[in-house]
Design an enzyme around this catalytic site. Sequence first.
Site, short mmCIF file in Angstrom:
data_model
loop_
_atom_site.label_atom_id
_atom_site.label_comp_id
_atom_site.label_asym_id
_atom_site.label_seq_id
_atom_site.Cartn_x
_atom_site.Cartn_y
_atom_site.Cartn_z
N HIS A 17 1.08 -1.26 -0.16
CA HIS A 17 0.09 0.01 -0.05
C HIS A 17 0.92 1.10 0.00
CE1 HIS A 17 -2.96 -2.72 2.18
NE2 HIS A 17 -3.54 -2.37 1.03
N LYS A 41 -16.12 -7.52 7.97
CA LYS A 41 -16.86 -7.82 8.97
C LYS A 41 -16.41 -8.12 10.50
CE LYS A 41 -20.54 -10.37 6.44
NZ LYS A 41 -19.94 -11.10 5.15
N ARG A 90 -1.68 -5.82 -8.47
CA ARG A 90 -0.55 -6.72 -8.03
C ARG A 90 -0.33 -7.63 -9.04
NH1 ARG A 90 -3.21 -8.24 -2.52
NH2 ARG A 90 -4.69 -8.50 -3.84
N SER A 128 -3.29 -7.80 3.03
CA SER A 128 -3.56 -7.53 4.52
C SER A 128 -3.84 -8.86 5.02
CB SER A 128 -4.67 -6.43 4.65
OG SER A 128 -4.14 -4.97 4.14
#
Length: 163
Positions: A17, A41, A90, A128
């Site tokens: 990032h 979530k 990516r 992530s």
Amino acid sequence: MKRLMYPGSFDPVTNGHLDVIRRASRIADEVLVAVARNSEKSPLFTTDERIDLIRAVTASIPNVRAVTFTGLLADAVSAFEVSAVIRGLRAVSDFEYEFQMALMNRELNPACETLFMMPSPEYSFLSSRLIREIASCGGSISAFVPPEVVAAIRGKMERTVHD
Ligand code: PNS
């Protein structure tokens, strides 16, 4: 004033990032790194923690600002008056979802243009989700995320163990 928005979950922000943020900051007057509220979530970090981490790791890049948005990205683009959305690609496997999202966003808001940027290949395998998984299994993530994130994840894991 060319203002670009780099939206995402950033749970947590990774070196990949950061590479995209740096690249975007060189071609824009201002880059808004926009954390989507409620995009995950059960996130590891709260929205405020993610914003704090983004602020910490981009402190040396003057034209970067961390913001949050709720609801549709297509609406946030107008609310923040950005010229375009930046998304990182990516690998080819990212393309199908990103292409669909870019076209849907433009359908929802004709002013919503999307620009794709390729991070350096050394970050092409980073995500992530993998960072969270490696950290939760006790693996080292220091090569993949900035030191501030390593410390924050360590803090989270220690709290989880002691709770
Ligand atoms: O980092 P991510 O999880 O790939 O980011 C995805 C994100 C947050 C940019 C995307 O889910 C999003 O824009 N969410 C906001 C809600 C929205 O606009 N959904 C419709 C997308 S076409």
